[in-house]
Scaffold this motif. Sequence first.
Motif, PDB file in Angstrom:
ATOM      1  N   SER A   1       0.851  -1.189   0.000  1.00  0.00           N
ATOM      2  CA  SER A   1       0.000   0.000   0.000  1.00  0.00           C
ATOM      3  C   SER A   1       0.883   1.235   0.000  1.00  0.00           C
ATOM      4  N   GLU A   2       0.365   2.299  -0.579  1.00  0.00           N
ATOM      5  CA  GLU A   2       1.109   3.562  -0.666  1.00  0.00           C
ATOM      6  C   GLU A   2       0.134   4.711  -0.515  1.00  0.00           C
ATOM      7  N   LEU A   3       0.576   5.758   0.169  1.00  0.00           N
ATOM      8  CA  LEU A   3      -0.286   6.893   0.501  1.00  0.00           C
ATOM      9  C   LEU A   3       0.475   8.184   0.267  1.00  0.00           C
ATOM     10  N   SER A   4      -0.178   9.165  -0.334  1.00  0.00           N
ATOM     11  CA  SER A   4       0.416  10.483  -0.541  1.00  0.00           C
ATOM     12  C   SER A   4      -0.487  11.531   0.086  1.00  0.00           C
ATOM     13  N   LEU A   5       0.087  12.363   0.961  1.00  0.00           N
ATOM     14  CA  LEU A   5      -0.673  13.358   1.723  1.00  0.00           C
ATOM     15  C   LEU A   5      -0.225  14.763   1.330  1.00  0.00           C
ATOM     16  N   PRO A   6      -0.974  15.455   0.481  1.00  0.00           N
ATOM     17  CA  PRO A   6      -0.607  16.827   0.079  1.00  0.00           C
ATOM     18  C   PRO A   6      -1.182  17.842   1.072  1.00  0.00           C
ATOM     19  N   PHE A   7      -0.417  18.201   2.085  1.00  0.00           N
ATOM     20  CA  PHE A   7      -0.904  19.107   3.122  1.00  0.00           C
ATOM     21  C   PHE A   7      -1.076  20.527   2.578  1.00  0.00           C
ATOM     22  N   VAL A   8      -0.056  20.999   1.867  1.00  0.00           N
ATOM     23  CA  VAL A   8      -0.092  22.354   1.314  1.00  0.00           C
ATOM     24  C   VAL A   8       0.362  22.289  -0.131  1.00  0.00           C
TER      25      VAL A   8
ATOM     26  N   GLN B   1      -1.322  27.848  -1.508  1.00  0.00           N
ATOM     27  CA  GLN B   1      -2.122  27.672  -0.295  1.00  0.00           C
ATOM     28  C   GLN B   1      -1.351  28.017   0.977  1.00  0.00           C
ATOM     29  N   GLY B   2      -0.011  28.155   0.873  1.00  0.00           N
ATOM     30  CA  GLY B   2       0.799  28.284   2.064  1.00  0.00           C
ATOM     31  C   GLY B   2       1.128  29.716   2.426  1.00  0.00           C
ATOM     32  N   SER B   3       2.069  29.826   3.361  1.00  0.00           N
ATOM     33  CA  SER B   3       2.524  31.127   3.840  1.00  0.00           C
ATOM     34  C   SER B   3       3.875  31.446   3.214  1.00  0.00           C
ATOM     35  N   ASN B   4       4.520  32.474   3.766  1.00  0.00           N
ATOM     36  CA  ASN B   4       5.816  32.857   3.220  1.00  0.00           C
ATOM     37  C   ASN B   4       6.882  31.798   3.442  1.00  0.00           C
ATOM     38  N   LEU B   5       6.724  30.965   4.485  1.00  0.00           N
ATOM     39  CA  LEU B   5       7.727  29.965   4.798  1.00  0.00           C
ATOM     40  C   LEU B   5       7.348  28.573   4.315  1.00  0.00           C
ATOM     41  N   ILE B   6       6.125  28.396   3.832  1.00  0.00           N
ATOM     42  CA  ILE B   6       5.695  27.096   3.324  1.00  0.00           C
ATOM     43  C   ILE B   6       5.047  27.306   1.964  1.00  0.00           C
ATOM     44  N   TYR B   7       5.807  27.035   0.923  1.00  0.00           N
ATOM     45  CA  TYR B   7       5.268  27.134  -0.424  1.00  0.00           C
ATOM     46  C   TYR B   7       4.444  25.889  -0.768  1.00  0.00           C
ATOM     47  N   ARG B   8       4.960  24.715  -0.369  1.00  0.00           N
ATOM     48  CA  ARG B   8       4.215  23.473  -0.509  1.00  0.00           C
ATOM     49  C   ARG B   8       4.757  22.461   0.487  1.00  0.00           C
ATOM     50  N   LEU B   9       3.925  21.493   0.847  1.00  0.00           N
ATOM     51  CA  LEU B   9       4.320  20.495   1.822  1.00  0.00           C
ATOM     52  C   LEU B   9       3.514  19.221   1.581  1.00  0.00           C
ATOM     53  N   SER B  10       4.198  18.120   1.446  1.00  0.00           N
ATOM     54  CA  SER B  10       3.520  16.839   1.249  1.00  0.00           C
ATOM     55  C   SER B  10       4.330  15.734   1.911  1.00  0.00           C
ATOM     56  N   ALA B  11       3.656  14.645   2.205  1.00  0.00           N
ATOM     57  CA  ALA B  11       4.301  13.478   2.790  1.00  0.00           C
ATOM     58  C   ALA B  11       3.785  12.232   2.091  1.00  0.00           C
ATOM     59  N   ASN B  12       4.585  11.182   2.118  1.00  0.00           N
ATOM     60  CA  ASN B  12       4.154   9.921   1.521  1.00  0.00           C
ATOM     61  C   ASN B  12       4.646   8.768   2.378  1.00  0.00           C
ATOM     62  N   ALA B  13       3.929   7.671   2.295  1.00  0.00           N
ATOM     63  CA  ALA B  13       4.273   6.487   3.070  1.00  0.00           C
ATOM     64  C   ALA B  13       3.934   5.253   2.248  1.00  0.00           C
TER      65      ALA B  13
ATOM     66  N   PHE C   1       9.078  12.936   2.569  1.00  0.00           N
ATOM     67  CA  PHE C   1       8.414  14.246   2.626  1.00  0.00           C
ATOM     68  C   PHE C   1       9.013  15.148   1.569  1.00  0.00           C
ATOM     69  N   LEU C   2       8.257  16.143   1.179  1.00  0.00           N
ATOM     70  CA  LEU C   2       8.705  17.184   0.258  1.00  0.00           C
ATOM     71  C   LEU C   2       8.248  18.522   0.822  1.00  0.00           C
ATOM     72  N   TYR C   3       9.198  19.386   1.136  1.00  0.00           N
ATOM     73  CA  TYR C   3       8.915  20.690   1.725  1.00  0.00           C
ATOM     74  C   TYR C   3       9.451  21.767   0.790  1.00  0.00           C
ATOM     75  N   GLY C   4       8.526  22.518   0.206  1.00  0.00           N
ATOM     76  CA  GLY C   4       8.905  23.637  -0.633  1.00  0.00           C
ATOM     77  C   GLY C   4       9.000  24.899   0.191  1.00  0.00           C
ATOM     78  N   ILE C   5      10.238  25.338   0.462  1.00  0.00           N
ATOM     79  CA  ILE C   5      10.423  26.550   1.257  1.00  0.00           C
ATOM     80  C   ILE C   5       9.920  27.764   0.486  1.00  0.00           C
ATOM     81  N   SER C   6      10.148  27.745  -0.829  1.00  0.00           N
ATOM     82  CA  SER C   6       9.726  28.820  -1.724  1.00  0.00           C
ATOM     83  C   SER C   6       9.579  28.213  -3.111  1.00  0.00           C
TER      84      SER C   6
END
Length: 867
Positions: free
Chosen positions: A495-502, A506-518, A538-543
Motif C-alpha cells: 500500500s502507498e499513501l500520498s498526503l498533500p498538506f499544502v 495555499q501556504g505562507s511565506n515559509l511554506i510554499y508546498r508540503l507533502s508526505a508519503n508512506a 516528505f517534500l517541503y517547498g520553502i519557496s
Amino acid sequence: MRVTQRAIQAMGDEMRVVRNGFFVGVCACALIGATPALAQADKVLNFNLPAQSLTDALRAIARQSGLEFSAPADPLRGKTSKPLKGHFLPAEAAKRLLKGTGLIAEVVEGALIVRAVEASASARTAGNGDDIIVTGSRIQSGETSSSTIRLSADSIQLAGQADLGEALRALPQNFGSGQNPGVLRGVTSRGGINATSGSSPNLRGLGGDATLTLLNGHRLSYGSTVQAVDIDAIPLAAINRIDVVPDGASAIYGSDAVGGVINVILKRDYDGASLSARLGSATSGGDFQQQYSLVAGKKWQRGGILAAVSHDYNSAIYSDQRAYTKYMPVNNTLYPKIIQTNAVLSGQQSISDSAEFVIDATYSHRKSFQTMGLVSGYVYENRPRTTSYSISPSVNIAIAPEWRFNLMGTYGQSDTKFDQIGLYNSTQTSHIRGCYCNKLANVETFTSGKIFGLLSNPVDLVFGAGYRYNHLTSVRYSATRADSRGSAESYYGFSELSLPFVEPGQGSNLIYRLSANAAVRYERYPGIGAVAVPKFGFLYGISPSIDVKGTWGKSFKVPSLNELRSATYAQLYPAATFGGQRFPTGSTLLIASGGNPDLKPEKATSWSASLVFHPEFISNLDIHATYFNVKYKDRVVQPLAGTAVYQALSNAAYAQYVTYSPSEELINQTVSDADLYYNYASADGLNNVIAILNNSYMNAARQKIDGIDLTVDYKISTGDASSLLLNANGAWLWSKQKLSSTSAYVDMAGIIFNPPRFKARASIGWTDGSLTSMFYVNHVSRLEDTRSTTIAKVASQTTFDTSIRYRFPEQSGVLTQASLLFNIQNLLNRRPPYAAPTSNSLDYVSYDSTNFSPIGRFISLTVSKDW
C-alpha cells in the motif's frame, strides 16, 4: 623494460595532475548546470511553471518546447492550472495540466494540439496509453521524495552510446562490475566476471542483484546465475527514457531494490518510423561496431502500436592489440565479440469506454566469443548464446471517478547456453556445455484513487497484492546432476499513501508546498522467510525556488537461487596450497562450499536528504544535492572468495571459518553431507586432514554506505533558436564492509575492483535545433590496490568525448528529417591506469577491468532518417 614502463607511468602521473586541474576547472563551470534534453517534441525538458491561467500554462509549455500552439478557447476559458515542476516530454507536461478537464494534448507536426476527448476514445484517458509513469512510486499525481536521474534516449544517442548498458556504465552512481562485457578474471567484487556478455546495472556498487531493473514498471527474468537483469536485451531504438532512482525502494517494488531502481520507459503514442545505421571502431584495433535499427509506430483513435528491432555487431579486442597487455599469452580477449538482435513490441487498445488493454513484449538473441590463454599453453574458448523474451499484458479499468483497477502479469525467460572448449597445442582437451536457464512468472493487481475530505487536498491511495515465481537451472550437460536447480515463490501485499498538506498557492511565506508519503510492503517466501518493510518521505517547498526532500525506509533482497540451491561440495587439497606450510608434509585441508538452503533475506535501512534549487529568477536551472546513507546487514557472502581462499590457513582474519584438528566424525559428516566430493590430494588424504574450511554461502557480511550526489541542469538561451547546454553529475561514495560480527570494517570504495570514491561526468554544448555540438568530460578517482601487504596506488583517469550532430532542414528532399551524428569517445586515447596483474601472473590483465575499459579512442558515425 619494467623500469621503463614505471618511468613512463610516473611521467603519466605528472600529466594527470595537470589534466585533473583542468578537469576541476571544467567541473567548476559545469556545476552551475547540466544538459537538459533538446528543445524538440520528443525530448524530455525541465519545466517549472507556477499556478496560472491554464491557457497561459499550455502556451508556456509550447514556447519552451519550440512548438506552435493550438487549442479551443471555450473549454479553457476561466480554468487555472496547478504548478508544474519536473522533467517531462512536452505532451506529458500538457497532459498533467489537462487531467480531469476532458481535454487531451498531442504533438503533431511541430505543434502542441489541445482538443476535446471523443466519447469513443474516452477510455484512453483512463488507461495506460496516457499514463505518466513515476518511477519510485505507484502514485502518478506528484513527484517522489527520492532523487531521480533521467536519461533520455536522445541524450544517450547524442553521447555516442550504443546501448543501455553503455549509458548506465557512464553514470557516476553506477558501478561497472559483475555482469558487464569486458569484466575479466581476477575480479574480487560481488557478481564476478561476465558470463553472458550482457549488461546489468549495479547502483552504489552493492551488486547487480541489489539493483532492481524494470521495463515500464514490469519485472524481467534474471540472467545467468546471478539475480540481475540483462538491460542490453532492450533495444535503444524503442525507449523514451531511463529513470534511475538510487534509493532503497523495496516498500514500493519488493526484493532487489536495495541500491535502487532502474526503470526503462518505452515510447508511447509513437506515430511514424525511424531507420538508423551506426558504424564505429577503436582506433587502436578491435571493437569494430555495426548497429542497424528500425522503429515504427502507428496511432489510431482507440489505441496504438510500436515495433522496434536492432541488430548489433562488434569484433573482439585481443591482448596483443594493446601495448599494455602484450606481455600476456596470445589468444586473450580483453573485450568479447558480440552479435545481437533485439526486438520490442508494445501496444494499447481501448476495449470499452472505461477499460484499456496494454501489452509489452521483448525478444533478444545474443552470441558472443572470448578466449583465455594461459602461460602453461592451455587456451579456453567460451561461446555463450543467450536467448531471452518477456511478455507483459495488463488491463486498466476506470471503476469510479478518480479510481482505477489494474491487473497485470509478466512471463519471461532467459537461457544462456554456454559452450566452453579447452585446447592444448590446438588439440581439444575438454568440452563443457550447459545452460543457465531462468524463468519468471508474476501476477499483480492494484487499485489506485483519490480520497476527498480527509485533507483540504485530495489524498492519493494505492493498495494491491501479487504473486511471483522464479526458477533457475544451472546445469552442465555432462554432469551427473545440476550445479543449481530450484525455485522461489513470493506472495505479497502493498500500500502507498500520498498526503498533500499544502499545495502551491495555499501556504505562507515559509511554506510554499508540503507533502508526505508512506508505503509498506509485506512479502512471504515459503521456505525462506517473511519480510515487512516501510518507507516514508516528505517534500517541503520553502519557496518556489527551493525544495527540501527526505526519505527513510527499509529494503531487502532475497538470496539468489544459486546461493540457496547450488550443489554442495567437499574438496580435499594439500594444506600447503592454502597457506598451511607450517603443518607436516602430506597434511590436507577439507573445504566445504556451495549452496545453503538456510539463508535468510538480506536487509537494509536507508535514508536520504535532498536540497533542490530551481530559482525563479534563472530559467532552466536545476541543482540537486543529495546525501544518502545505507546500512546493509545479513549480506550473503562466500567468506573466502576468489584468491582470498589461498590464505585460508595463513591469514588470522579467516580463522573463524576454519575448524582445526577436526574429529573423524566431523570429517566423515562433511563428506557425506556434500552432493559432490573431489579428492585433489593423495589417496589417503582424508586420514591427514588438519582443518576444515567452511566456505559455503552464509549471512555474514555487514556494509555501511554513504555519500553525496550532485547533479545540475542548465540551459542558457543564446538567441531565438540557439541554446548553450551545460551538464554535471558527480557522486562521492564511502563504503565499508566486514565479513562477520567479530571482524573489523574494511574499506571498499576506493579499493581496486570496487567503486571509486569519486566519479563524475560533465558536458558543455550548443544547439540551434539543426546543429548540435557537445563536449564531455569523464573522471574516475584513484584507487588503492590492497591485494598485497604493500598497498599500491592505481592512478585516476580523465577522458574526453565529443559529438556533433546535424539535422537536415525541412524541404531537403529525401534528406528531410535525416541526421548525421559524429562521435569520438576517449578523444586522447587514454589507456587504463596500471595495476599489477592478480597474483603477479602473466595470465591476468594489468588494469582494473571493473572501472576502466580497454577500448581506448572510439570513433563512430550514425546516419538516421525519420518519416
